[in-house]
Design a protein around this motif. Sequence first.
Motif, PDB file in Angstrom:
ATOM      1  N   THR A  73       0.747  -1.323  -0.118  1.00  0.00           N
ATOM      2  CA  THR A  73       0.049   0.037  -0.066  1.00  0.00           C
ATOM      3  C   THR A  73       0.882   1.145   0.042  1.00  0.00           C
ATOM      4  N   THR A  74       1.749   1.142   0.744  1.00  0.00           N
ATOM      5  CA  THR A  74       2.833   2.317   0.926  1.00  0.00           C
ATOM      6  C   THR A  74       3.500   2.508  -0.537  1.00  0.00           C
ATOM      7  N   MET A  75       3.824   1.585  -1.174  1.00  0.00           N
ATOM      8  CA  MET A  75       4.392   1.668  -2.670  1.00  0.00           C
ATOM      9  C   MET A  75       3.442   2.149  -3.416  1.00  0.00           C
ATOM     10  N   LEU A  76       2.517   1.918  -3.336  1.00  0.00           N
ATOM     11  CA  LEU A  76       1.149   2.495  -4.427  1.00  0.00           C
ATOM     12  C   LEU A  76       1.173   4.035  -4.277  1.00  0.00           C
ATOM     13  N   ASN A  77       1.196   4.350  -2.938  1.00  0.00           N
ATOM     14  CA  ASN A  77       1.137   5.793  -2.802  1.00  0.00           C
ATOM     15  C   ASN A  77       2.434   6.900  -3.217  1.00  0.00           C
ATOM     16  N   ASP A  78       3.388   6.123  -3.598  1.00  0.00           N
ATOM     17  CA  ASP A  78       4.656   6.664  -3.846  1.00  0.00           C
ATOM     18  C   ASP A  78       4.370   7.670  -5.165  1.00  0.00           C
ATOM     19  N   LYS A  79       4.868   9.015  -4.932  1.00  0.00           N
ATOM     20  CA  LYS A  79       4.625   9.954  -6.036  1.00  0.00           C
ATOM     21  C   LYS A  79       5.943   9.985  -6.804  1.00  0.00           C
ATOM     22  N   ARG A  80       5.912   9.640  -8.133  1.00  0.00           N
ATOM     23  CA  ARG A  80       7.032   9.663  -8.997  1.00  0.00           C
ATOM     24  C   ARG A  80       8.323   9.198  -8.267  1.00  0.00           C
ATOM     25  N   PRO A  81       8.433   8.198  -7.996  1.00  0.00           N
ATOM     26  CA  PRO A  81       9.702   7.605  -7.308  1.00  0.00           C
ATOM     27  C   PRO A  81      10.907   7.605  -8.354  1.00  0.00           C
ATOM     28  N   GLY A  82      10.625   7.485  -9.626  1.00  0.00           N
ATOM     29  CA  GLY A  82      11.583   7.361 -10.691  1.00  0.00           C
ATOM     30  C   GLY A  82      11.296   8.644 -11.506  1.00  0.00           C
ATOM     31  N   VAL A  83      12.204   9.370 -11.847  1.00  0.00           N
ATOM     32  CA  VAL A  83      12.188  10.541 -12.821  1.00  0.00           C
ATOM     33  C   VAL A  83      13.080  10.712 -13.798  1.00  0.00           C
ATOM     34  N   TRP A  84      12.867  11.165 -14.890  1.00  0.00           N
ATOM     35  CA  TRP A  84      13.724  11.469 -15.970  1.00  0.00           C
ATOM     36  C   TRP A  84      14.902  12.544 -15.498  1.00  0.00           C
ATOM     37  N   GLY A  85      16.072  12.231 -15.331  1.00  0.00           N
ATOM     38  CA  GLY A  85      16.904  13.184 -14.845  1.00  0.00           C
ATOM     39  C   GLY A  85      18.320  13.060 -15.292  1.00  0.00           C
ATOM     40  N   HIS A  86      18.578  12.194 -16.144  1.00  0.00           N
ATOM     41  CA  HIS A  86      19.931  12.077 -17.082  1.00  0.00           C
ATOM     42  C   HIS A  86      19.616  12.335 -18.351  1.00  0.00           C
ATOM     43  N   ARG A  87      20.880  12.758 -18.781  1.00  0.00           N
ATOM     44  CA  ARG A  87      20.819  13.205 -20.677  1.00  0.00           C
ATOM     45  C   ARG A  87      19.455  14.440 -20.704  1.00  0.00           C
ATOM     46  N   VAL A  88      19.106  15.002 -19.775  1.00  0.00           N
ATOM     47  CA  VAL A  88      18.159  16.117 -20.038  1.00  0.00           C
ATOM     48  C   VAL A  88      18.707  17.339 -20.710  1.00  0.00           C
ATOM     49  N   LEU A  89      20.314  17.194 -20.351  1.00  0.00           N
ATOM     50  CA  LEU A  89      20.927  18.462 -20.920  1.00  0.00           C
ATOM     51  C   LEU A  89      22.210  17.725 -21.473  1.00  0.00           C
ATOM     52  N   ARG A  90      21.971  17.954 -23.016  1.00  0.00           N
ATOM     53  CA  ARG A  90      23.028  17.055 -23.881  1.00  0.00           C
ATOM     54  C   ARG A  90      23.701  18.184 -24.727  1.00  0.00           C
ATOM     55  N   ARG A  91      24.901  17.926 -25.167  1.00  0.00           N
ATOM     56  CA  ARG A  91      25.480  18.721 -26.072  1.00  0.00           C
ATOM     57  C   ARG A  91      26.236  17.680 -27.272  1.00  0.00           C
ATOM     58  N   ALA A  92      25.787  17.834 -28.446  1.00  0.00           N
ATOM     59  CA  ALA A  92      26.090  16.775 -29.424  1.00  0.00           C
ATOM     60  C   ALA A  92      27.554  16.398 -29.682  1.00  0.00           C
TER      61      ALA A  92
END
Length: 481
Positions: free
Chosen positions: A386-405
Amino acid sequence: MNGPASGNLGVFCSPADVRRSLAYLMPHLDSAWDRPLGAYASQVYDVERFHTSCAARAHAMNLLRACIERAARRFGYTDEETQRAGLEFLASPVLQTGPHCLLLFEPDAFYTHLFSLMGLLARGREWHITYFVSTSGFKERAKKGPGWLPLGDEPLNLFGLPRSRMDGNSIGCLNGPYRYALANSKGLSAPNPSAARLLAELPNIEFPSAAEAVKMGNHALWQRRFPSAVKLLQLDDFDVADLIADHLEDPGSWLSSHLTGKDGVASSIVDAINRLNAGPWCGWLRWTTDFFWRLEEHRVTPLRLHDGVLESERPPRLMVRFRPDDLATALRRRSILPSLFMAFLVTSVLPGARVLGGCRQVVYYPLMRYLASVGLQQCGDVDLLTTMLNDKRPGVWGHRVLRRAESDPFHEMEAAGGISPLLARYAKSSLSQSSGDLASFTTDRLWSGLAAGIANDTVTRASNEWKWSGCGSSTLLLADR
C-alpha cells in the motif's frame, strides 16, 4: 537482474514519437518541454520530507541513512558534515543514478551533474548524493565508457591500460593498482595542455580498482572545480553491498525476513521476470544473474539460484547458500556484488527514495518496482504494498536532459570561467532545447517498440506492470504555484 539490455545504432523512431510516449506514460512531463530547464531541475528535487507509518520502509530508510553517513566518513567529511548528510537525505530523499562510473568531465556525466546542481542549488540543498554501478565494463563502445575521457579533441585512456586489460573486464574488480595517466593512443600521458592541467588535479596515488579511482578522482575534482555550497557523495556497488549485508544481518529487515526466506519470494520474482519478457515489456529488463554477481579477478560473472544455493556457471566453482548469514558474509568478503535490481531495492524501492535516471531507467525502474510488488504479494506484506502504491513519481527523468552533441566539458568550463556561468546559461534554456534531438531515445529499438505498443494499445499505463510507476497522476509536475 542487471538492468537494461544493450542498445543498437541507427535511428528507429522520431523525437515526436518519444515525446508522445513519455507524455502518455509520464503525464507530468507533458508541460515541461517549453519551461526552463532550471525550473524542471528544481521540481525533480522537490520531494516531501521522509515520513511513513510503514515499519519496513522506516527500517530500510534508517539503514540507507546509515550507509550514506558511513560513505561520508570514508570520504573524510567531519562528524558534523556526516550527520548533516544523513539529515538532509531524510528531508529530501533523492538519488542521482543516471551516469555510469564516469569521470566528472566525461560528457555523459558532466551535463547530468550540472542539471542536478541546478535543482540542488534552487532547493538550498547541501549534498549531491549519487549511486553508480561498479559492475560495468571499461568500454561501452570504441574508446567510450568508464575507461575513457574525450579531452583536447582526442579520447584519452584514463589509466593508460592496454586493450587486453580493458576488453571484457569490469571496472569494479579489485585487480589494481590503477593510477591516472590520461594517455593517448600512442601511450603519451597528458598529451595536450588541458590534459596536463586535469592530470595535475587528479589524485597521484594508486587505487585497488578502477571504480575506486574514478570515485576518488571525482571527489578531488568536485572540491576543486564545483561550487563549494554543494558537496558530492558518490555511492557505488561496494557501498550497496555493505548496505545489503546490513539488511541481511538484521532480523528485522524485510530483505532478511522474506527475500531469502521459505515463502517463495525469490522464485516468484524470477517467474515474474520471465513473464515480463514474454509480453509487451519484453527487453526492458534482462535476467542475466540471480540477484547477485560473482566478483572475479577481472570481471563479474552470473550466479544461478538452485535449491537454495547460488552457484557460479563456470569454474572455479562458487557456492553460496541463499541464507542471510551466508550472503552477508560473501558480500563483506567481496566474493559477490549486488545486481542492479538488488541495488535499487535497498536504495529506492524499500526506503522510498526518488531516483533520477536516463532513457532506459525511466521504464525499467518502474518495472523493477513491479517485480518487488510481486515479491511483496507473495509474502503478504500489504502494508508495504500500500505504501508503494502511494509513492509519487519515485523514478524521474533526470539524466541526459542536458546534452551537447559534440563537447569538451573541461574546455567549456575553463572558457566560461567556471561552473557557475554554465549553470546560469543552461538553466535558461527550455527542456526541449537542452535535451536536443533525444538521440539516446531515438537510436534505441526499445523506444521504437514502446511507441508502437502504445499506439496499438498493447502497452498501457493502466497495466499491472506500470501501476507501480507512481506516474499515473495527471497532476502537472511544473504547475504554477
